[in-house]
Design a protein around this motif. Structure first.
Motif, PDB file in Angstrom:
ATOM      1  N   ASP A  73      -1.656 -13.929   4.573  1.00 47.10           N
ATOM      2  CA  ASP A  73      -0.732 -13.058   5.219  1.00 47.10           C
ATOM      3  C   ASP A  73      -0.017 -12.502   4.333  1.00 47.10           C
ATOM      4  O   ASP A  73       0.785 -11.411   4.311  1.00 47.10           O
ATOM      5  CB  ASP A  73       0.098 -13.912   6.243  1.00 47.10           C
ATOM      6  N   SER A  74       0.285 -13.218   3.143  1.00 45.34           N
ATOM      7  CA  SER A  74       1.208 -12.858   1.998  1.00 45.34           C
ATOM      8  C   SER A  74       0.639 -11.931   0.876  1.00 45.34           C
ATOM      9  O   SER A  74       1.095 -11.091   0.120  1.00 45.34           O
ATOM     10  CB  SER A  74       1.996 -13.899   1.511  1.00 45.34           C
ATOM     11  N   ILE A  75      -0.398 -12.261   0.363  1.00 47.48           N
ATOM     12  CA  ILE A  75      -0.994 -11.721  -1.009  1.00 47.48           C
ATOM     13  C   ILE A  75      -2.029 -10.661  -0.457  1.00 47.48           C
ATOM     14  O   ILE A  75      -3.003 -10.845   0.194  1.00 47.48           O
ATOM     15  CB  ILE A  75      -1.870 -12.924  -1.643  1.00 47.48           C
ATOM     16  N   TYR A  76      -1.710  -9.448  -1.300  1.00 42.67           N
ATOM     17  CA  TYR A  76      -2.647  -8.486  -0.740  1.00 42.67           C
ATOM     18  C   TYR A  76      -2.469  -7.293  -1.707  1.00 42.67           C
ATOM     19  O   TYR A  76      -1.271  -7.178  -2.550  1.00 42.67           O
ATOM     20  CB  TYR A  76      -2.495  -7.940   0.728  1.00 42.67           C
ATOM     21  N   ASP A  77      -3.297  -6.488  -1.814  1.00 48.64           N
ATOM     22  CA  ASP A  77      -3.182  -5.172  -2.705  1.00 48.64           C
ATOM     23  C   ASP A  77      -2.612  -3.991  -1.719  1.00 48.64           C
ATOM     24  O   ASP A  77      -3.464  -3.733  -0.654  1.00 48.64           O
ATOM     25  CB  ASP A  77      -4.532  -4.554  -3.271  1.00 48.64           C
ATOM     26  N   SER A  78      -1.521  -3.457  -1.924  1.00 44.53           N
ATOM     27  CA  SER A  78      -0.907  -2.526  -1.201  1.00 44.53           C
ATOM     28  C   SER A  78      -1.763  -1.150  -0.983  1.00 44.53           C
ATOM     29  O   SER A  78      -1.929  -0.515   0.054  1.00 44.53           O
ATOM     30  CB  SER A  78       0.401  -2.237  -1.585  1.00 44.53           C
ATOM     31  N   LYS A  79      -2.602  -0.935  -2.086  1.00 46.40           N
ATOM     32  CA  LYS A  79      -3.344   0.281  -1.939  1.00 46.40           C
ATOM     33  C   LYS A  79      -4.728   0.101  -1.014  1.00 46.40           C
ATOM     34  O   LYS A  79      -5.179   0.962  -0.421  1.00 46.40           O
ATOM     35  CB  LYS A  79      -3.899   0.425  -3.441  1.00 46.40           C
ATOM     36  N   ILE A  80      -5.185  -1.187  -0.973  1.00 45.67           N
ATOM     37  CA  ILE A  80      -6.187  -1.342  -0.110  1.00 45.67           C
ATOM     38  C   ILE A  80      -5.796  -1.833   1.337  1.00 45.67           C
ATOM     39  O   ILE A  80      -6.576  -1.233   2.024  1.00 45.67           O
ATOM     40  CB  ILE A  80      -7.045  -2.481  -0.807  1.00 45.67           C
ATOM     41  N   GLY A  81      -4.576  -2.192   1.441  1.00 39.53           N
ATOM     42  CA  GLY A  81      -4.282  -2.803   2.677  1.00 39.53           C
ATOM     43  C   GLY A  81      -3.972  -4.058   2.760  1.00 39.53           C
ATOM     44  O   GLY A  81      -4.842  -4.944   2.316  1.00 39.53           O
ATOM     45  N   ARG A  82      -2.731  -4.356   3.494  1.00 40.46           N
ATOM     46  CA  ARG A  82      -2.627  -5.787   3.802  1.00 40.46           C
ATOM     47  C   ARG A  82      -3.754  -6.629   4.327  1.00 40.46           C
ATOM     48  O   ARG A  82      -4.114  -8.031   4.111  1.00 40.46           O
ATOM     49  CB  ARG A  82      -1.378  -5.997   4.898  1.00 40.46           C
ATOM     50  N   ARG A  83      -4.520  -5.980   5.098  1.00 37.93           N
ATOM     51  CA  ARG A  83      -5.684  -6.874   6.058  1.00 37.93           C
ATOM     52  C   ARG A  83      -6.872  -6.442   5.459  1.00 37.93           C
ATOM     53  O   ARG A  83      -7.737  -7.391   5.140  1.00 37.93           O
ATOM     54  CB  ARG A  83      -5.660  -6.549   7.430  1.00 37.93           C
ATOM     55  N   ARG A  84      -7.081  -5.303   5.011  1.00 37.53           N
ATOM     56  CA  ARG A  84      -8.590  -5.075   4.345  1.00 37.53           C
ATOM     57  C   ARG A  84      -8.630  -5.796   2.909  1.00 37.53           C
ATOM     58  O   ARG A  84      -9.698  -5.853   2.614  1.00 37.53           O
ATOM     59  CB  ARG A  84      -8.329  -3.514   3.982  1.00 37.53           C
ATOM     60  N   SER A  85      -7.566  -6.110   2.519  1.00 39.92           N
ATOM     61  CA  SER A  85      -7.497  -6.799   1.195  1.00 39.92           C
ATOM     62  C   SER A  85      -8.385  -8.083   1.305  1.00 39.92           C
ATOM     63  O   SER A  85      -8.895  -8.659   0.413  1.00 39.92           O
ATOM     64  CB  SER A  85      -6.172  -6.969   0.507  1.00 39.92           C
ATOM     65  N   TRP A  86      -8.230  -8.614   2.608  1.00 33.99           N
ATOM     66  CA  TRP A  86      -8.939  -9.916   2.572  1.00 33.99           C
ATOM     67  C   TRP A  86     -10.181  -9.760   3.274  1.00 33.99           C
ATOM     68  O   TRP A  86     -11.103 -10.372   3.221  1.00 33.99           O
ATOM     69  CB  TRP A  86      -7.934 -10.832   3.678  1.00 33.99           C
ATOM     70  N   ILE A  87     -10.350  -8.642   4.524  1.00 33.52           N
ATOM     71  CA  ILE A  87     -11.438  -8.692   5.123  1.00 33.52           C
ATOM     72  C   ILE A  87     -12.894  -8.145   4.356  1.00 33.52           C
ATOM     73  O   ILE A  87     -13.812  -8.599   4.591  1.00 33.52           O
ATOM     74  CB  ILE A  87     -11.096  -7.439   6.397  1.00 33.52           C
ATOM     75  N   ILE A  88     -12.658  -7.384   3.334  1.00 31.51           N
ATOM     76  CA  ILE A  88     -13.610  -6.708   2.754  1.00 31.51           C
ATOM     77  C   ILE A  88     -14.113  -7.828   1.953  1.00 31.51           C
ATOM     78  O   ILE A  88     -15.358  -8.103   1.908  1.00 31.51           O
ATOM     79  CB  ILE A  88     -13.242  -5.539   1.860  1.00 31.51           C
ATOM     80  N   PRO A  89     -13.642  -8.447   0.974  1.00 31.63           N
ATOM     81  CA  PRO A  89     -14.157  -9.640   0.146  1.00 31.63           C
ATOM     82  C   PRO A  89     -14.611 -10.786   0.923  1.00 31.63           C
ATOM     83  O   PRO A  89     -15.663 -11.101   0.710  1.00 31.63           O
ATOM     84  CB  PRO A  89     -13.165  -9.920  -0.844  1.00 31.63           C
ATOM     85  N   ILE A  90     -13.946 -11.069   1.902  1.00 30.74           N
ATOM     86  CA  ILE A  90     -14.547 -12.361   2.639  1.00 30.74           C
ATOM     87  C   ILE A  90     -15.595 -11.960   3.595  1.00 30.74           C
ATOM     88  O   ILE A  90     -16.421 -12.870   3.506  1.00 30.74           O
ATOM     89  CB  ILE A  90     -13.283 -12.786   3.764  1.00 30.74           C
ATOM     90  N   GLN A  91     -15.839 -10.622   4.124  1.00 31.95           N
ATOM     91  CA  GLN A  91     -16.968 -10.448   4.745  1.00 31.95           C
ATOM     92  C   GLN A  91     -18.341 -10.180   3.899  1.00 31.95           C
ATOM     93  O   GLN A  91     -19.433 -10.588   4.366  1.00 31.95           O
ATOM     94  CB  GLN A  91     -16.795  -9.137   5.481  1.00 31.95           C
TER      95      GLN A  91
END
Length: 555
Positions: A73-91
């Motif tokens: 919930d806290s670590i992300y790249d603002s350019k990619i997006g708060r949720r997309r920063s995790w969804i993309i690599p995890i998937q």
């Protein structure tokens, strides 16, 4: 005010995206929660329930994801997006893991023996299976799935407009259910040689249409293609662009450190977006201190014990008794269209309750005496209460179905119909509960830390169905008394509990069950459920659905 009963047209693309993301999540869930235990039991009926309970450890990450959700919930790249920063690599990692594990299974490196018939092998490798190793592989897959769920749950709170927010639970229900049924119900049917031979082939073969390894490779490719779509065709708006505009009253409360947004129904929440892990864990601690959340914790950790024996063991006991795989495949396959249809209408029912039954005040609608006794006054949690009672009935019916199982294994149409009814009832009522509680979670979760809050509530719900599994399976094994007849020595040995493999393999004997621990365990579970429901759950649910939303906020 706009009619909020229906999903807004401008939210349809986002709604379909959520369905697709939750669908992907349901694929590993179906494999770990349903398919692998089914294959273990169907390939070797003497597989003990304790062994199946040990494999259930693989499902624990899905129920412990709250431990790392603040990080997501806290670590992300603002350019990619708060949720997309995790969804993309995890998937991408999940898809790769599915594909690699599928290749390993196809080449008999993992879960030896499960795909032998598809490749003409006769390794008999299942008896040498290391259950802990298998649990580790699928446990890591479930860990990735759980991490994706954290990000998607958080995105669900901001990707839809306020008027369509409650339909996040609809998307979750449709997506996860279909992914689960594809990986379990549909796969088991297509994997069964008996099913394929009986209904589709004129010349019988030793294998079905789809192997486990082949399906997992297909699922891996599907994951990667869906992730490419997320990369290429989606964008993520900042949180402040999604939450409601600040009204006049909010402007008066303006503070640089915290903005206050007001919803049309009178709720007000903070909208500042603190992105530090420290802040998120601090909010996490605040959530756990809320009395309303503590009550919900108790409900989630105790309520599902009542159904665990039925949902974990009834189908497996049917296989053990001699119920044919192709017949069980038809039984669970019939469930798919009903689940899709029922899931939609149950979600709509729950969404309408969510809109019209404001949790900040009691709802006193006209109810008959029986309804009053069973579920109390109508409210947001009414579907969940009805679902609990329905699952209790399904659990009791499970024992009855097994008790009248034909001794000659000649299944009659009435018996087969009863099996279908029992399965549909339990599955449908499970969906009713899932949709009802998810809609409630969406309603009370604080969007400021949406991923953490939703993950906490959903984790509690999931863990309530996970932690008892090993205990329940061990109880079935412990209370089972069976006789092992050894023809070579003309001797019979009576055992209580333990693995039946020591009789069939070590002593080359024949098993006769004298006391089936399933009935004892299921009876204990059902009685516990009745006492818990009328002594605690109904009253507490009535209280929780009348608590103001502010009582659930930590920001």
């Amino acid at each position: 005010m706009a009619n909020r009963k229906n999903l807004a047209k401008h939210d349809l693309p986002q709604f379909y995206l959520l369905v697709a993301l939750y669908f992907l999540q349901g694929i590993p869930v179906g494999l770990a929660f349903g398919t692998i235990p089914f294959l273990l039991k169907s390939m070797a009926k003497e597989t003990s329930f304790t062994t199946l309970g040990i494999f259930s450890i693989a499902t624990y990450p899905y129920s412990l994801k709250i431990l790392w959700s603040p990080i997501v919930d806290s670590i992300y790249d603002s350019k990619i997006g708060r949720r997309r920063s995790w969804i993309i690599p995890i998937q991408l990692l999940s898809g790769s893991m599915l594909f690699i594990l599928g290749c390993a299974i196809s080449n008999n490196l993992v879960f030896k023996g499960v795909d032998d018939a598809f490749y003409g092998r006769h390794t008999n490798g299942l008896h040498n299976l290391n259950i802990l190793t298998l649990a580790w592989y699928f446990g890591f897959l479930v860990f990735l799935c759980a991490t994706q769920d954290i990000a998607v749950d958080g995105w669900a709170l901001t990707i839809l407009s306020i008027q369509s927010l409650s339909y996040a639970s609809t998307a979750q229900t449709l997506g996860i259910n279909f992914g689960y049924f594809l990986s379990f119900t549909i796969f088991i049917s297509l994997n069964s040689s008996d099913f394929a031979n009986k209904y589709f082939r004129s010349q019988p073969l030793d294998y079905g249409f789809v192997s486990l390894g082949g399906y997992m490779k297909f699922a891996g490719i599907l994951y990667i293609l869906a992730t490419v779509y997320v990369i290429m065709f989606t964008k993520e708006r900042p949180l402040d662009d999604v939450l409601p505009r600040l009204g006049p009253s909010a402007a008066k409360k303006y503070d640089e450190s915290k903005l206050v947004a007001e919803y049309p129904d009178g709720d007000s929440i903070g909208t500042s977006n603190k992105a530090s892990i420290k802040y998120t864990y601090k909010c996490f601690a605040r959530i756990l201190k809320l009395k309303s959340v503590q009550s919900l914790v108790i409900i989630h950790l105790t309520s599902k014990v009542a159904f665990q024996c039925n949902e974990a063991a009834t189908n497996l006991k049917l296989l053990e008794r001699g119920f044919k795989k192709e017949d069980l495949a038809v039984t669970v396959l019939i469930d798919v269209p009903f689940e899709v249809i029922f899931g939609y209408y149950v979600a709509k029912w729950s969404s309408e309750s969510n809109h019209h039954l404001h949790p900040s005040r009691p709802v006193l609608s006209r109810t008959n005496n029986w309804t009053k006794i069973l579920v109390g006054d109508r409210g947001i949690l009414t579907p969940w209460l009805w679902g609990f009672l329905g699952r209790l009935v399904a659990a009791a019916l499970g024992s009855y179905v097994l008790s009248i199982f034909p001794k000659n294994n000649q299944l009659t149409k009435p018996f087969f119909l009863l099996v279908i009814i029992q399965h549909l009832l339990g599955s449908f009522m499970s969906t009713v509960q899932f949709v009802g509680i998810t809609a409630f979670h969406t309603r009370v979760a604080d969007p400021v830390i949406g991923g953490t809050y939703m993950t906490l509530l959903n984790t509690l719900s999931n863990f309530g169905g996970t932690w008892p599994r090993l205990l329940i399976m061990s109880m079935i094994n412990y209370f089972t008394v069976y006789e092992c007849y050894i023809p070579s020595a003309n001797q019979s040995i009576t055992y209580q509990g333990g693995s039946m493999e020591k009789c069939t393999e070590g002593l080359d004997g024949k098993i006769s069950i004298l006391t089936d621990g399933y009935y004892i365990t299921n009876g204990v579970c059902v009685i516990f459920g009745l006492v818990l429901y009328f002594g605690f759950l109904k009253k507490k649910a009535q209280q929780l659905q009348t608590i103001p939303v502010d009582s659930w906020r930590c920001s």
